[in-house]
Write an enzyme that holds these catalytic residues in place. Structure first.
Site, short mmCIF file in Angstrom:
data_model
loop_
_atom_site.label_atom_id
_atom_site.label_comp_id
_atom_site.label_asym_id
_atom_site.label_seq_id
_atom_site.Cartn_x
_atom_site.Cartn_y
_atom_site.Cartn_z
N THR A 92 -75.92 79.58 41.16
CA THR A 92 -75.08 80.50 41.85
C THR A 92 -75.19 81.90 41.25
OG1 THR A 92 -73.31 80.87 43.34
CG2 THR A 92 -72.77 80.32 40.87
N LYS A 105 -62.63 69.10 41.18
CA LYS A 105 -61.90 70.16 40.64
C LYS A 105 -60.64 70.57 41.61
CE LYS A 105 -65.23 72.90 40.99
NZ LYS A 105 -66.59 71.83 41.05
N THR A 119 -76.69 77.72 50.07
CA THR A 119 -76.01 77.01 51.42
C THR A 119 -76.06 78.19 52.34
OG1 THR A 119 -73.81 78.21 50.28
CG2 THR A 119 -74.69 75.68 49.80
N ASP A 129 -69.02 69.77 42.20
CA ASP A 129 -68.30 68.56 43.12
C ASP A 129 -67.72 67.56 42.06
OD1 ASP A 129 -69.81 69.52 45.15
OD2 ASP A 129 -71.51 68.69 44.51
N ALA A 153 -68.94 76.32 48.60
CA ALA A 153 -68.88 75.04 48.12
C ALA A 153 -67.38 74.87 48.78
CB ALA A 153 -68.97 74.85 46.73
N GLY A 154 -67.13 73.37 48.87
CA GLY A 154 -65.81 73.00 49.24
C GLY A 154 -65.27 72.16 48.24
N HIS A 155 -64.03 72.51 48.26
CA HIS A 155 -62.86 71.52 47.15
C HIS A 155 -61.99 70.71 47.98
CE1 HIS A 155 -63.12 74.94 43.73
NE2 HIS A 155 -64.27 74.50 43.86
N THR A 156 -62.47 69.30 47.68
CA THR A 156 -61.76 68.29 48.43
C THR A 156 -60.34 68.17 47.96
OG1 THR A 156 -63.86 67.60 48.87
CG2 THR A 156 -62.06 66.13 49.81
N ARG A 211 -75.97 64.06 47.81
CA ARG A 211 -76.19 64.68 46.40
C ARG A 211 -76.92 63.71 45.38
NH1 ARG A 211 -69.50 65.07 46.28
NH2 ARG A 211 -69.57 67.14 47.32
P1 GDP Z 1 -64.91 69.67 43.89
O1 GDP Z 1 -65.65 70.71 44.68
O2 GDP Z 1 -65.01 69.65 42.39
O3 GDP Z 1 -63.38 69.88 44.11
O4 GDP Z 1 -65.41 68.51 44.31
P2 GDP Z 1 -65.54 67.85 45.82
O5 GDP Z 1 -64.53 68.23 46.53
O6 GDP Z 1 -66.99 68.53 46.05
O7 GDP Z 1 -66.19 66.50 45.63
C1 GDP Z 1 -65.25 65.32 45.12
C2 GDP Z 1 -65.26 64.36 46.05
O8 GDP Z 1 -64.87 63.17 45.39
C3 GDP Z 1 -64.34 64.47 47.27
O9 GDP Z 1 -64.72 63.88 48.31
C4 GDP Z 1 -63.02 63.84 46.52
O10 GDP Z 1 -62.21 63.26 47.62
C5 GDP Z 1 -63.73 62.67 45.92
N1 GDP Z 1 -62.83 62.25 44.71
C6 GDP Z 1 -62.28 62.94 43.71
N2 GDP Z 1 -61.80 62.34 42.80
C7 GDP Z 1 -62.21 60.94 43.11
C8 GDP Z 1 -61.95 59.82 42.48
O11 GDP Z 1 -61.15 59.35 41.52
N3 GDP Z 1 -62.43 58.58 43.15
C9 GDP Z 1 -63.07 58.68 44.07
N4 GDP Z 1 -63.57 57.60 44.78
N5 GDP Z 1 -63.19 59.81 45.00
C10 GDP Z 1 -62.69 60.89 44.20
#
Ligand code: GDP
Length: 432
Positions: free
Chosen positions: A248, A22, A139, A19, A45-48, A314
């Site tokens: 994992t 990435k 999960t 999280d 897991a989800g990449h946002t 988390r």
């Molecule tokens: P990943 O699995 O590594 O891609 O990470 P996730 O998607 O699980 O979690 C990252 C979260 O932080 C998501 O909701 C993103 O939109 C948010 N996010 C990423 N970079 C930033 C940032 O610089 N600032 C803020 N406030 N949120 C961020």
């Protein structure tokens, strides 16, 4: 230094427990890449990604999908639930994204409904046996069981879908064992005919996407095309180097990238570790810098720290400099991307862990899981900047105290900071 200055083949991995952000980093790099390869893991897991199309939590689709010119591959090291792929594609298409350029390697293992059922039942059993406490924190997507089948030669690979007779033979061989495992948990039984129907539906939908990616990847790397290897989760969940058994079943590290995508170690030009400006962990296991006080709640609320797949809150804590040094060693970081700096805008003081006390000793590396549960973090205290960084776009625009804090992170990571993100939007990125 631009990420691409080190070369054209770049691995992006999580430097903490997952999280880290990435997804947004890969989305950013993909703009100038020709290929994005997910090399391990499944839809657990989800990449946002937040961009002009909207906000997405991509569980399986590589984050280069928003660029039609990018070939998006689910590599040989991944485990694929084709129903999730279908759902994700439908969501992306309804937002106007062209999803034509995605491909699944013939060697990727398929997640079948029995994998999910067994995963959930086993998690419930562990919870019961553990007295109702948190078990592994899986999960329930079938990831442990599908990798177990892969490693015990009982897996079914994406390429098998293309040969129905062979697939039927595999299922006939496997199902008596699977059904006995399912019976142990009093779960439904599966028939080969029923699974062949599911396979036929999957083949109709995805059959023409299942290819041998080896020549594409080899030629892309040889020809100097820009290739991004997208890791899932983080080193804290690595099967060898994470907090086993709260991990994992694969290796989300640069080594895992080589075997999971089919690229030799010497062809990797850069390894970018993505790290949050503080720490979070979802699921069970030790977490030395975890905060159980108001600071932890504040990080959770401002950082919106809830899982992209499960919505689970988390666990939050201060930045762990021991863990970043360890992540850097195992992965060989050539650079790091520090995300979510803006979340710390509201703190008067910020702590940063630089050592683990274990009795009389101070450790400068992450020990095994059991020992990790016994260590006490040693902290440095840094002044906060208490200023809004979300609009900063250059290093010099960042507050002085933030730059000092980041430089300390860089020192502990032994790798230069290449990106700092100050918000979830594509534009909220500082190139260093
Ligand atoms: P990943 O699995 O590594 O891609 O990470 P996730 O998607 O699980 O979690 C990252 C979260 O932080 C998501 O909701 C993103 O939109 C948010 N996010 C990423 N970079 C930033 C940032 O610089 N600032 C803020 N406030 N949120 C961020």
């Amino acid at each position: 230094m631009s990420v691409w200055e080190s070369g054209n083949t770049i691995v992006v991995v999580g430097a903490q427990w997952g999280d880290e952000g990435k997804g947004r980093v890969v989305d950013y790099l993909a703009a100038r890449a020709g290929m994005v390869i997910r090399f391990q893991g499944g839809d657990n897991a989800g990449h946002t990604v937040v961009n002009d199309y909207g906000r997405f939590a991509l569980h399986l689709t590589p984050c280069g999908i928003f660029y039609p010119h990018v070939r998006n591959l689910l590599g040989p090291g991944t485990v694929v639930n084709l129903d999730t792929v279908s759902e994700e594609q439908a969501q992306l298409q309804s937002a106007g994204v062209d999803t034509a350029n995605y491909w699944i390697d013939v060697r990727a293992h398929l997640i079948w409904p029995y994998h999910r059922l067994l995963d959930g039942a086993e998690e419930d059993r562990r919870k019961r046996e553990a007295g109702g406490g948190e078990a592994m924190g899986t999960t329930r997507r079938g990831i442990g069981p599908v990798y177990a089948d892969k490693h015990s030669y009982n897996g079914i690979r994406a390429g098998d879908l293309l040969y129905p007779d062979l697939l039927r033979q595999r299922l006939d061989l496997l199902l008596p064992i699977k059904n006995r495992q399912l019976a142990l948990y009093e779960l439904e039984q599966f028939s080969a005919g029923g699974l062949m129907d599911l396979a036929a539906a999957w083949r109709a939908r995805h059959g023409d996407r299942i290819v041998d990616t080896l020549p594409w990847v080899r030629d892309a790397v040889r020809d100097g095309e820009r290739v991004v290897l997208e890791g899932q989760l983080g080193i804290g969940r690595d099967i060898n180097w994470g907090i086993y058994p709260y991990t994992t079943a694969s290796s989300p590290t640069s080594g895992g990238a080589c075997v999971g995508a089919g690229i030799p170690p010497r062809a990797i030009d850069g390894v970018l570790g993505v790290v949050k400006a503080y720490s979070t962990s979802v699921g069970g296991g030790p977490f030395p810098t975890e905060l159980h006080d108001d600071f932890g709640v504040k990080l959770q609320e401002i950082g919106r720290e809830y899982g992209a797949t499960t919505g689970r809150p988390r666990r939050c804590g201060w930045f762990d400099g021991v863990a970043i040094g360890y992540a850097s060693w195992i992965n060989g970081f050539t650079g790091i991307a520090v995300t979510k700096l803006d979340v710390l805008d509201h703190f008067e003081e910020i702590k940063l862990c630089t050592g683990y006390r274990l009795g009389e000793r101070v450790l400068d590396y992450v020990p095994d899981t059991v020992t990790q549960g016994m260590v006490e973090p040693l902290y440095e205290t840094w002044p906060g900047w208490q200023a809004d960084t979300s609009g900063c776009r250059t290093w010099d625009e960042l507050p002085k105290a933030a730059r000092a804090y980041l430089r300390r992170i860089e020192e502990l990571a032994r790798a230069p900071i290449q990106f700092v993100s100050v918000g979830p939007e594509r534009s909220q990125m500082v190139l260093v």
